[in-house]
Motif scaffolding. Structure first.
Motif, PDB file in Angstrom:
ATOM      1  N   LYS A 172      22.344  40.132  42.260  1.00 42.46           N
ATOM      2  CA  LYS A 172      21.246  39.692  42.806  1.00 42.46           C
ATOM      3  C   LYS A 172      19.977  39.538  42.106  1.00 42.46           C
ATOM      4  O   LYS A 172      19.836  40.571  41.304  1.00 42.46           O
ATOM      5  N   CYS A 173      19.288  38.452  42.311  1.00 41.20           N
ATOM      6  CA  CYS A 173      18.079  38.353  41.304  1.00 41.20           C
ATOM      7  C   CYS A 173      17.093  39.407  41.761  1.00 41.20           C
ATOM      8  O   CYS A 173      16.832  39.886  43.030  1.00 41.20           O
ATOM      9  N   PRO A 174      16.612  40.469  40.847  1.00 39.60           N
ATOM     10  CA  PRO A 174      15.659  41.648  41.149  1.00 39.60           C
ATOM     11  C   PRO A 174      14.584  41.138  41.828  1.00 39.60           C
ATOM     12  O   PRO A 174      13.817  41.697  42.404  1.00 39.60           O
ATOM     13  N   GLN A 175      14.127  39.794  41.504  1.00 40.18           N
ATOM     14  CA  GLN A 175      12.891  39.224  42.186  1.00 40.18           C
ATOM     15  C   GLN A 175      12.727  38.524  43.286  1.00 40.18           C
ATOM     16  O   GLN A 175      12.292  39.156  44.598  1.00 40.18           O
ATOM     17  N   CYS A 176      13.834  37.954  43.604  1.00 40.35           N
ATOM     18  CA  CYS A 176      13.969  36.974  44.899  1.00 40.35           C
ATOM     19  C   CYS A 176      15.198  37.163  45.858  1.00 40.35           C
ATOM     20  O   CYS A 176      15.386  36.706  46.826  1.00 40.35           O
ATOM     21  N   LYS A 177      15.977  38.057  45.355  1.00 35.65           N
ATOM     22  CA  LYS A 177      17.217  38.495  45.769  1.00 35.65           C
ATOM     23  C   LYS A 177      18.431  37.370  45.931  1.00 35.65           C
ATOM     24  O   LYS A 177      19.243  37.534  46.712  1.00 35.65           O
ATOM     25  N   LYS A 232      19.450  33.625  34.079  1.00 29.54           N
ATOM     26  CA  LYS A 232      18.205  32.909  34.433  1.00 29.54           C
ATOM     27  C   LYS A 232      18.481  32.825  36.096  1.00 29.54           C
ATOM     28  O   LYS A 232      19.595  31.886  36.381  1.00 29.54           O
ATOM     29  N   CYS A 233      17.748  33.371  37.038  1.00 26.01           N
ATOM     30  CA  CYS A 233      17.691  32.927  38.449  1.00 26.01           C
ATOM     31  C   CYS A 233      17.367  31.445  38.579  1.00 26.01           C
ATOM     32  O   CYS A 233      16.508  30.956  38.379  1.00 26.01           O
ATOM     33  N   PRO A 234      18.759  30.719  39.324  1.00 25.39           N
ATOM     34  CA  PRO A 234      18.094  29.358  39.480  1.00 25.39           C
ATOM     35  C   PRO A 234      17.194  29.139  40.591  1.00 25.39           C
ATOM     36  O   PRO A 234      16.658  28.086  40.640  1.00 25.39           O
ATOM     37  N   LYS A 235      16.962  30.105  41.431  1.00 27.80           N
ATOM     38  CA  LYS A 235      15.840  29.701  42.422  1.00 27.80           C
ATOM     39  C   LYS A 235      14.403  30.170  41.845  1.00 27.80           C
ATOM     40  O   LYS A 235      13.553  29.230  42.337  1.00 27.80           O
ATOM     41  N   CYS A 236      14.236  31.065  41.468  1.00 31.17           N
ATOM     42  CA  CYS A 236      12.912  31.524  41.150  1.00 31.17           C
ATOM     43  C   CYS A 236      12.649  31.463  39.492  1.00 31.17           C
ATOM     44  O   CYS A 236      11.456  31.537  39.290  1.00 31.17           O
ATOM     45  N   GLY A 237      13.748  31.345  38.636  1.00 28.65           N
ATOM     46  CA  GLY A 237      13.425  31.275  37.202  1.00 28.65           C
ATOM     47  C   GLY A 237      13.260  32.471  36.462  1.00 28.65           C
ATOM     48  O   GLY A 237      13.005  32.848  35.115  1.00 28.65           O
ATOM     49  N   ASN A 238      13.361  33.573  37.286  1.00 21.91           N
ATOM     50  CA  ASN A 238      13.322  34.896  36.811  1.00 21.91           C
ATOM     51  C   ASN A 238      14.339  35.223  35.660  1.00 21.91           C
ATOM     52  O   ASN A 238      15.575  34.913  36.170  1.00 21.91           O
ATOM     53  N   GLU A 239      14.266  35.862  34.543  1.00 23.97           N
ATOM     54  CA  GLU A 239      15.476  36.005  33.540  1.00 23.97           C
ATOM     55  C   GLU A 239      15.475  37.651  33.592  1.00 23.97           C
ATOM     56  O   GLU A 239      14.483  38.477  33.433  1.00 23.97           O
TER      57      GLU A 239
HETATM   58 ZN   LIG Z   1      15.248  34.841  41.569  1.00 23.34          ZN
END
Ligand SMILES: [Zn+2]
Length: 144
Positions: A112-117, A132-139
């Motif tokens: 799970k992306c730690p930023q947007c889940k 790299k999260c495809p939704k929010c771009g967080n790495e």
């Molecule tokens: Zn994310």
């Protein structure tokens, strides 16, 4: 006599105008009520009959409610939950689905992306990698 009933039906239809009526959630509540009543035939618990009454009142409150958009939203929520539960049980009982899930677990990690889940599927066995999260771009760094 039939005139009397026709009149009654007409009055009821008029009274129901602008009210929400029954939906899938109502059907679920009526099954729940039936279950409570049947179980209570054997246990005879005061709490259960109180609960049954609460279900009846809530059910009719929804059917006769004039806040149609809110009742509709509740029903959508109920349908989403019902789909989730059905999906969960078919994941247990459907052999094809089970095999597919096993295959997925063998070859992929789900993080799970730690930023947007957002759930992200990562192939296994590549050591430490940057994801790299495809939704929010967080790495973020993960072991694959
Ligand atoms: Zn994310």
């Amino acid at each position: 006599m039939s005139n009397f009933f026709n009149n009654l039906r007409y009055k009821f239809a008029r009274w129901m105008q602008g009210r929400y009526g029954a939906d899938n959630f109502t059907r679920f509540l009526s099954f729940l009520l039936l279950g409570l009543v049947v179980v209570n035939l054997f246990v005879r618990s005061g709490i259960l009959s109180l609960l049954a009454w609460a279900v009846i009142i809530y059910m009719y409150f929804r059917v006769f409610s004039k806040n149609i958009s809110k009742r509709y939203a509740e029903n959508q929520k109920y349908l989403a939950l019902e789909a989730k539960v059905k999906n969960f049980f078919s994941g247990i009982t459907d052999p094809a689905k089970r095999a597919k899930n096993r295959e997925q677990r063998k070859n992929y990690h789900i993080y799970k992306c730690p930023q947007c889940k957002q759930k992200i599927r990562i192939p296994r066995g590549k050591g430490m990698i940057m994801v790299k999260c495809p939704k929010c771009g967080n790495e973020f760094k993960k072991k694959s």
